[in-house]
Design an enzyme around this catalytic site. Structure first.
Site, PDB file in Angstrom:
ATOM      1  N   ASP A 119      46.112   0.922 -21.436  1.00 36.70           N
ATOM      2  CA  ASP A 119      46.177   2.243 -20.841  1.00 36.70           C
ATOM      3  C   ASP A 119      45.954   2.035 -19.350  1.00 36.70           C
ATOM      4  O   ASP A 119      45.471   0.983 -18.931  1.00 36.70           O
ATOM      5  CB  ASP A 119      45.061   3.078 -21.468  1.00 36.70           C
ATOM      6  CG  ASP A 119      44.987   4.454 -20.854  1.00 36.70           C
ATOM      7  OD1 ASP A 119      46.039   5.015 -20.576  1.00 36.70           O
ATOM      8  OD2 ASP A 119      43.874   4.932 -20.647  1.00 36.70           O
ATOM      9  N   GLU A 168      44.898  13.921  -3.394  1.00 35.68           N
ATOM     10  CA  GLU A 168      44.768  14.984  -2.406  1.00 35.68           C
ATOM     11  C   GLU A 168      43.319  15.183  -2.042  1.00 35.68           C
ATOM     12  O   GLU A 168      42.976  15.347  -0.876  1.00 35.68           O
ATOM     13  CB  GLU A 168      45.341  16.278  -2.988  1.00 35.68           C
ATOM     14  CG  GLU A 168      46.829  16.353  -2.896  1.00 35.68           C
ATOM     15  CD  GLU A 168      47.279  17.769  -2.614  1.00 35.68           C
ATOM     16  OE1 GLU A 168      46.826  18.643  -3.355  1.00 35.68           O
ATOM     17  OE2 GLU A 168      48.039  17.974  -1.664  1.00 35.68           O
ATOM     18  N   THR A 220      51.177   4.361 -20.228  1.00 30.31           N
ATOM     19  CA  THR A 220      50.356   5.395 -19.627  1.00 30.31           C
ATOM     20  C   THR A 220      51.043   6.749 -19.724  1.00 30.31           C
ATOM     21  O   THR A 220      52.261   6.846 -19.767  1.00 30.31           O
ATOM     22  CB  THR A 220      50.055   5.055 -18.156  1.00 30.31           C
ATOM     23  OG1 THR A 220      49.374   6.145 -17.569  1.00 30.31           O
ATOM     24  CG2 THR A 220      51.326   4.770 -17.390  1.00 30.31           C
ATOM     25  N   ASP A 270      50.724   8.714 -17.409  1.00 35.13           N
ATOM     26  CA  ASP A 270      50.868   9.080 -16.014  1.00 35.13           C
ATOM     27  C   ASP A 270      52.309   9.006 -15.555  1.00 35.13           C
ATOM     28  O   ASP A 270      53.177   8.530 -16.260  1.00 35.13           O
ATOM     29  CB  ASP A 270      50.015   8.125 -15.168  1.00 35.13           C
ATOM     30  CG  ASP A 270      48.965   8.896 -14.418  1.00 35.13           C
ATOM     31  OD1 ASP A 270      49.256  10.030 -14.013  1.00 35.13           O
ATOM     32  OD2 ASP A 270      47.864   8.359 -14.243  1.00 35.13           O
TER      33      ASP A 270
END
Lengths: 370, 1284
Positions: free
Chosen positions: B388, B487, B665, B667
């Site tokens: 992962d 961010e 993943t 992501d």
């Protein structure tokens, strides 16, 4: 989720004020113990099969084995042994008629005598064996067909022998003592040895029948029920084994120390052989004086009371005379084996040495090909 | 249990607040059960399971045989005792395991949740929650079941959830309730809507249903769902209607069933046991035939002395019984103690793992834990690691690491080997600074203090251009809520350097610049999306000037700069390359001054685009494109996605150990690829292939193209510069991939250098390749016939990265490799989304990190740092494998040597199944006389120390290739065993048959023979174990010598007169040992047998070691030499992996021309809109009260307006569902020449949404040509400078 430049190492810093650290210091650390055992760092000897250790080992084995082999071989060769087959298979052999006619059911005994000649005198104590061939004393059903409790003199086993003894457990409703197939097939030939001197007279050679069984067997393992006296009473409720002519308390009525279960011939028989061809100690001929040979060279007669049929299963019966050394009886195999193995080791050592020198690829430097 | 008999659901109907109605459907309750047994079922079920093992059944069968008296050649206690031992040990272990499962189930089932019952909120256990209940959730609570969001404390029925437990994505997600229900607030007791929806399934990103309420229909999507396993964040409370509960929830549906894991050695062992059983039958048959012949020829005649037993009336029946008797006798070739010993050894290894200090993490106070104790040796055979990303490779912490401001780079630590410099202290300069922020270069702070214009503008941009929310609980105590950690890191950086973002409203952004409060008017947010890869804000500063601030991927941003930036751009590009080479996530920053006219005209076109109903997305991005032009470059930032400690080193070592690492993943592709670079899975020389097709055909084509190219590339690298080199690049630039593939293959065959079979080619391929595949492509790649194609391509690659994969896909990928490669797989992960993968891999490793403990609970091994994997595999796994193999080799050898003697004896005892040894010896041989030395070896043996096995990862290879114990090794072992048995029988046979004791008594009696053979056997196997043991600790000495002593002492005790008197019929060997072992000839026999057994083995081993040494032998030998020379351990010798070591070292190496822009694309689009709409503004927050006075009118206006429009376009509030293909045509930026050079081969991210295959081909094609040219020029950076 908070995005921040968090540095984990900070936590270990001395001035760090994070509460997490304080908490960790209070709670017990789960850090495993730093012991050599738990960390697998025990001090250890790590042998490697290098030329420096293996090759000398071969030579050492060779150096040890060859002299031992020679010694064993010489000793074995000095032992005198004489063997005679008296089964009576051939028509011209003296026991042919006995062997042919005899069966377990015969009531009269058959005797025969075999002449033989000893070329060399037997100097020290001579041991007389009977040998049987093709006789499967090591068969599983045979081996287990005995009751050691009964033989140990256990009274309950005497009246109620072990089931292992079947089918030789009871006879005519009476429990058999000693029960089982081993006891039932007791070797019952009688062997007598006569020296025939030059003028033809026979001289009986005294045969000692004591001391032929293991000490532990005679004194520990085998015991008469209710002591050695009044054996007749002790075995009153028992029947004799089917094949026996006489009861167990009649094996040697002359000597109460050698009668019943502790009869040495019986004990010797009960120690079953490992292989189908075997010999058992029968008698000992004691050396009389230091001057004369125990058995001088010359002619002998072996008188056999032929009671034991073996021809039915193609068995053989032998009589063996042998002297003994420190390493026991004649045994040429061991000496030869030692010599062979020793030489092979030595030879292997040389070959490996050559191979090692010629083909050794290993660098003694600390370089490792990766 | 009984639920399984229900017919499968076709649709689900749930009525809120109506338990009676819902009960008639018999939906599963919210009770979950992962345990296998309860108290009553434990014994039968567990025994049933245990007897499913071939071995256990076999021993039970033997036991039954032994109870038959005619057959029983051994008394039954020889089998009963060990079998009972095995069964009870296993049962106790299973019971313990299940107990813990019960405990964790109970824990979960008894969690409290608030349920609305008859209008009242009542506390209820999770397990009592029913489908149709309405639950109230509070902030930071776990969602108890799959809920339909009804209302929330936040405006517009919005709520935020974190789904890390579910899919591993760590960014927050927004969920919104249907507007009609959100208006109800918390007055839900009278709500009686009915939901009709799809039956339970495992699709995490899909939900389809309809809400019927008050005669109206409302469509429901995944956007309205809160799934079990999520955590509510930033939302005070919300209400939800339970749709799926317990086993029906998507979380549970996604976790695969618990499978009993076995190691490959286990499977091999079971096969071998079957073989041995076959062997046993053969031996039995041979002996039975022998028995038949013997009984006919000899035994029938011998009946006068030994009659057949009553049931036997002919030789054939006798032979039949003899067969079974021999089966019993010879069964010791597979003694039960094998299984006990294997378990004991594994348990020992597990303890060593638990005890290892070097796998202890002092920060989190967790030691490594072997949760399954039966898989240890498999750790030494791993070929594929599936990892992962978030939380496993990375810490999921972003840190602002470096930046480049108008050509000046900051944050470079000059001396990487020097002491760690002090982190800057911001507090004296800036009271609002975040204390956790670390930055080491004080030049930047100086620059800020001096008032450098560019620097100020740089941080101003960072403080303005973002979608972060702030929460200021008390003055100065700012908490930022960012939906991507990147961010947050940037805004925090700006905050610390004096540009503090304080709060925002839909129309304003308030900051504190260098201690001075400033409020900007926010004119527009040009939101981020995957295609644009940038976001901009247009603000009006207090002075009234309008400026556009833009941050985005360098590839897209740099080409939208004003031409006058050329020089600065070159410098910044260099910096970006440096950052990228260090694996940092880069972002370029730019601004543009807008005149009032420009703004006016643009905002007009923006408005019209915004209002469009069709192709709104496309229109908007076209409008955005207009304004984001001619920008002025400010600089670039570099964010470090903090890897866990030692990840690159670990990956380097593992790949040197020939372990292939796949990253799976959830992501986004960019993030995943970036991590691939920063942990050195991908390097600049790696050729990356990206598969992102949306259809089966395109995926297939992409895979084929990739493969063709690999073959070509490896061909050129293998065969040097071939003459055809100029030619092959060309066809790729035009036409489609399939044709080229055929062409390429044609070329090859002409050259005749490669075999025609493509699978063969793929196996031999060499080169640095990597494959990146997207979740949606993976779904196609895992379909039927595509599987092989995918495996073929993927396995030729050094690294494979699968992004955007669902938990189930992770498991499917693992299964795929298990199925096609027959390799041992290891899955490592830390979140609930990794559970299915962890369960389906051969070995599951859980990282006990921040993301909860589901992964750990499902795992076989757990620890807290990824880097421990290297020690787990290379040290513990390797040792375990080695030890287990040595153990098994020896064990089979020993038992064949022990047992086969009976076979030879059979020929001399009329095949009567008479044993050679005493029964007690047979019982004790495996349990007592020989068990401890081999156990000690199996537990403690080491061939090389741990340090060396990390230093030479190649030492791991024998395990992967299964070299130490396989069928061949097994045959060698049993051959050696049979040889030994021959020697052990025939040497005593030859010697003893004629020998006598020194008192004339013959030695050839059965008992003497038994003792001689048994003693020789014990000595020979002891010598053999001494030869096999490579690591003699005290314990080994004690065990070996102790076992020998125990043999002699037990023998003497059992044969003593005292014991005989108590048990005359059992111990009939009385006095035998003494009279036998006092004979010199017996010892000569034993010595002879030992020599004959050992000498060939010794010679053979020496030759093998001398002529064909294994790496481990060499390492061992070298160590010996070193010890002898008393040299200090050469730390600089070898260590081939050190070169590929830490980041700082590799920095010195050549830098490639690649650039990876990492605009944190963990980012999500749609937030800009949320901000401007003001939907996610907390009415209660401090910010509102302070700004409401000044900006109330605009704020409320916006709110009203948005609320109105919202009803029409609910989907646009979320980025997730935006239809991707529609925006392809318009918004893919043209791939200009300069871009391709700048972007380099890693520019693939661009195609993620582009999708279609031809585009893929044209995009990926230029990469190799560029690669080769720049390679020839040696210095990619200068190459770039040239072009520009």
């Amino acid at each position: 989720m908070m995005a921040s430049s968090y540095n984990a190492k900070e936590e270990d810093g001395p001035h760090s004020g994070t509460p997490g650290l304080g908490g960790a210091a209070v709670t017990k650390s789960k850090k495993p113990d730093n012991t050599a055992f738990k960390q697998q760092r025990l001090v250890a000897w790590q042998p490697i099969l290098t030329a420096g250790t293996v090759l000398p080992a071969f030579f050492v084995i060779g150096i040890f084995f060859i002299p031992i082999g020679i010694a064993l071989f010489v000793t074995s060769n000095n032992i005198k042994e004489f063997e005679i087959d008296y089964t009576g298979v051939d028509a011209d052999s003296p026991c042919y008629s006995c062997a042919k006619d005899f069966s377990w059911n015969s009531t009269t005994s058959c005797t025969c005598s075999v002449d033989f000649k000893l070329e060399q005198p037997f100097e020290s104590n001579v041991f007389m064996y009977y040998g049987l061939s093709n006789f499967y004393q090591n068969h599983r059903r045979y081996v287990k067909s005995r009751d050691d409790s009964q033989l140990y003199g256990d009274l309950s086993a005497l009246t109620n022998p072990s089931k292992e003894c079947e089918p030789y457990r009871t006879s005519n409703g009476l429990p058999i003592a000693p029960c089982g197939a081993i006891a039932n097939s007791l070797f019952n030939d009688t062997l007598e040895l006569y020296y025939v001197d030059s003028n033809g007279t026979r001289k009986e050679i005294p045969l000692v029948k004591k001391g032929i069984a293991w000490w532990t067997d005679k004194h520990v393992k085998f015991r008469n029920p209710g002591g050695n006296d009044n054996l007749t009473v002790s075995f009153e409720g028992n029947s004799k084994p089917v094949n026996w002519r006489k009861a167990v308390y009649e094996l040697d009525p002359t000597d109460s120390e050698n009668n019943g279960f502790i009869n040495e011939d019986f004990i010797v028989w009960m120690r079953t052989a490992a292989l189908p061809t075997f010999r058992k100690l029968y008698r000992i001929i004691q050396k009389k004086s230091s001057n004369t040979a125990t058995l001088p060279s010359g002619n002998y007669v072996l008188e056999i009371t032929y009671n034991y049929p073996v021809l039915s299963f193609d068995g053989r019966k032998r009589m063996i005379l042998s002297t003994i050394s420190w390493m026991g009886g004649k045994n040429p195999f061991l000496g030869i084996a030692y010599l062979t193995v020793g030489s092979i080791c030595f030879f292997l050592g040389v070959v490996l040495l050559i191979i090692h020198h010629k083909y050794d690829t290993r660098n003694t430097s600390a370089d490792i090909p990766s | 249990m009984f639920r399984k008999r229900l017919p499968p659901e076709e649709e689900r109907r749930v009525k809120a607040n109506d338990r009676e109605y819902n009960e008639k459907f018999e939906y599963a309750s919210n009770y979950i059960m992962t345990s296998k047994y309860n108290i009553i079922t434990f014994l039968p079920v567990n025994l049933f399971e245990q007897f499913q093992e071939v071995a256990n059944t076999y021993f039970l069968f033997l036991l039954i045989l032994q109870l038959i008296p005619q057959i029983s050649s051994l008394s039954c206690y020889t089998t009963i005792v060990p079998l009972a031992l095995v069964l009870s040990i296993t049962a106790v272990k299973d019971a313990m395991d299940d107990y813990f499962r019960h405990k964790s189930d109970n824990h979960v089932n008894n969690r409290q949740s608030q349920v609305l019952i008859r209008g009242l909120l009542q506390s209820e256990k999770w397990m009592n929650v029913r489908v149709g209940d309405i639950i109230k959730l509070e902030n930071n609570q776990f969602v108890a079941a799959d809920l339909l969001l009804l209302s929330s404390s936040e405006p517009h029925g919005l709520c935020y959830i974190e789904t890390a437990e579910l899919d591993g994505e760590t960014n927050m997600k927004v969920r919104q309730s249907v507007s009609v229900t959100s208006e109800l607030g918390d007055n839900l007791s009278s709500f009686d809507g009915e939901v009709v929806c799809e039956p339970p399934n495992n699709k995490l990103d899909r939900f389809c249903g309809t809400l019927y309420w008050r005669e109206k229909k409302y469509p429901l999507t995944n956007q309205n769902m809160l799934l079990r396993g999520c955590v509510l964040r930033n939302t005070e409370a919300c209400y939800g209607l339970v749709i799926f509960a317990g086993p029906d929830t998507k979380l549970m549906q996604n976790s695969g069933c618990t499978k009993f894991k076995r190691t490959s050695i286990d499977r091999l062992m079971n096969t071998l046991v079957l073989w041995i059983f076959g062997f046993l039958v053969c031996m039995g048959t041979i002996l039975a035939v022998g028995n038949a012949v013997w009984e006919r020829e000899v035994g029938s005649l011998f009946q006068s002395y030994l009659p057949w037993e009553p049931p036997v009336n002919n030789f054939l029946f006798n032979a039949f019984l003899s067969f079974w008797s021999y089966i019993i006798i010879l069964n010791t070739v597979v003694p039960i103690s094998l299984y006990v010993s294997v378990e004991v050894i594994r348990l020992g290894h597990s303890y060593f793992i638990n005890w290892d200090q070097q796998m202890f993490c002092s920060q989190c106070n967790t030691a490594a834990e072997a949760r399954t104790t039966t898989l240890n040796e498999e750790l030494g055979q791993v070929e594929y690691i599936f990892s992962d990303k978030t939380g496993t490779l990375t810490q999921n912490i972003m840190s602002f690491n470096k930046c480049s401001i108008s050509g000046q780079t900051y944050g470079e630590i000059t001396d990487p080997l020097g002491p760690q410099p002090k982190s800057l202290d911001f507090t004296p300069f800036n009271p609002l600074a975040d204390l956790d922020f670390c930055f080491y270069d004080d030049a930047l702070l100086e620059s800020v203090k001096v008032g450098d214009k560019h620097t100020h503008e740089f941080f101003r941009l960072l403080s303005l251009c973002h979608t972060v929310m702030s929460e200021e609980k008390s003055e100065g105590e700012l908490v930022y809520k960012a939906q991507s950690p990147d961010e947050g890191a940037l805004v925090t950086a700006a905050r610390n350097f004096g540009f503090v973002f304080r709060s925002r409203t839909p129309g304003t952004i308030s900051t504190t610049e260098m201690g001075r409060p400033v409020t900007y008017t926010l004119l527009a947010i040009l939101d981020f999306n995957n295609i644009r890869k940038r976001m901009s804000v247009i603000v009006r500063n207090p002075e009234g000037r309008i400026r556009l601030y833009c941050k985005g991927a360098d590839t897209v941003l740099l080409e939208r700069l004003h031409p006058c930036n050329q020089e600065l751009m070159n410098i910044t590009s260099d910096h970006l390359n440096e950052y990228a080479a260090d694996g940092l996530r880069t972002l370029a920053l730019a601004y543009r001054d807008l005149s009032e006219d420009q703004w006016e005209s643009w905002s007009e076109s923006h408005r019209s685009a915004d209002k469009a109903t069709d192709f709104r997305e496309d229109l908007l991005s076209a409008v955005y494109e207009q304004i984001e032009q001619d920008m002025m470059l400010l600089g670039a930032t570099a964010i470090e996605d903090k890897l866990q400690e030692g990840v690159p080193e670990t990956i380097a070592v593992l790949s040197l150990a020939n372990i292939k690492i796949w990253v799976l993943t959830g992501d986004k592709q960019e993030t995943a690829v970036n991590i691939g670079y920063s942990c050195k899975m991908l390097t600049d020389t790696t050729e990356v292939f990206i598969i992102s097709g949306h259809t089966v055909q395109s995926v297939r084509q992409e895979l084929r193209t990739a493969r063709e190219k690999m073959i070509q590339l490896s061909q050129t690298t293998d065969g040097g510069k071939e003459p055809g080199m100029e030619g092959w690049g060309e066809p790729y630039l035009s036409g489609n991939g399939l044709n080229e593939g055929q062409e390429g293959r044609g070329e090859k065959q002409m050259e005749g250098s490669l075999p025609p079979s493509s699978s063969c080619v793929m196996d031999n391929i060499s080169g640095e390749f990597a494959l990146v595949i997207n979740g949606h492509s993976l779904a196609h790649a895992l379909e039927g016939d595509m599987e092989t194609e995918f495996v073929l391509t993927a396995c030729a690659c050094k690294a494979v990265i699968c992004c955007r994969v669902t938990p189930l896909q992770k498991a499917q990928v693992v299964e795929l490799i298990k199925k096609h490669k027959k390799a041992v797989t290891l899955a490592v992960g830390d979140g609930a989304n990794d559970v299915s993968m962890i369960k389906s891999a051969h070995i599951g490793v859980g990282i006990s990190g921040q993301e909860g403990i589901q992964a750990v609970l499902a795992s076989d091994f757990s620890f807290s740092q990824f880097r421990f994997l290297q020690r787990l595999l290379l040290v513990h796994g390797r040792w375990s494998y080695l030890r287990m193999c040595r153990f098994l080799c020896y064990f089979f050898y020993k038992n064949f040597a022990f047992t086969m003697v009976h076979f030879w004896f059979g020929f001399f005892c009329g095949f009567s199944a008479q044993t050679v040894y005493d029964q007690h010896f047979i019982t004790l041989f495996n349990i007592v006389y020989t068990s401890l030395p081999v156990l000690a070896m199996g537990i403690f043996d080491q061939d090389v120390p741990d340090r060396r096995s990390l230093e030479y990862p190649k030492l791991y290879e024998p395990g992967q290739l299964n070299l130490l114990f396989n069928k061949k090794e097994f045959f060698i072992c049993i051959t050696q065993g049979i040889y030994t048995s021959v020697v052990l029988f025939f040497v005593p046979y030859a010697v003893l048959s004629d020998a006598t004791q020194s008192n004339g008594v013959p030695l050839a009696d059965y008992q003497t023979f038994a003792i001689t053979t048994a003693t020789a056997l014990v000595i020979v196997v002891s010598v053999q174990i001494a030869l096999d043991t490579g690591f003699w600790t005290v314990i080994n000495h004690v065990c070996v010598w102790g076992s020998l002593c125990s043999y002699f002492s037990i023998m003497f005790v059992l044969q003593s007169q005292g014991l005989f008197r108590s048990f005359p019929s059992q111990l009939n060997f009385v006095g035998c040992a003494r009279s036998t072992l006092l004979q010199p000839i017996v010892w000569f026999t034993i010595a002879l047998a030992t020599a004959i057994c050992v000498v060939p083995v010794l010679a053979f081993r020496f030759l093998k070691l001398d002529l064909k040494p294994q790496l481990s032998d060499t390492v061992r030998y070298t160590q010996l030499v070193r010890q002898k020379k008393r040299k200090p351990a050469g730390r600089n010798v070898g260590g081939p992996w050190r070169g590929a070591g830490s980041v700082s070292e590799s920095r010195l190496g050549a830098r490639g021309g690649s650039r990876r822009s990492g605009y944190a694309f963990a980012h999500q689009e749609g937030f800009g809109e949320l901000i401007t709409s003001g939907k996610n503004m907390r009415l209660s927050s401090l910010a509102l009260t302070s700004f409401a006075s000044r900006h109330s009118s605009s704020w409320i206006d916006t709110l009203r307006r948005k609320k109105h429009t919202h009803g029409h376009t609910p989907a646009s509030a979320s980025g997730e569902c935006s239809p991707a293909p529609s925006c392809v045509s318009g918004s893919v930026p043209p791939l200009s020449n300069s871009c391709s050079v700048l972007g380099g081969s890693q520019d693939m991210p661009l195609e993620e949404e582009a999708g279609t295959a031809p585009a893929q081909n044209t995009l990926s094609a230029p990469a190799p040509s560029k690669e080769t040219t720049s390679a020839s020029e040696q210095e990619p950076d200068s190459a770039e400078a040239h072009t520009e």
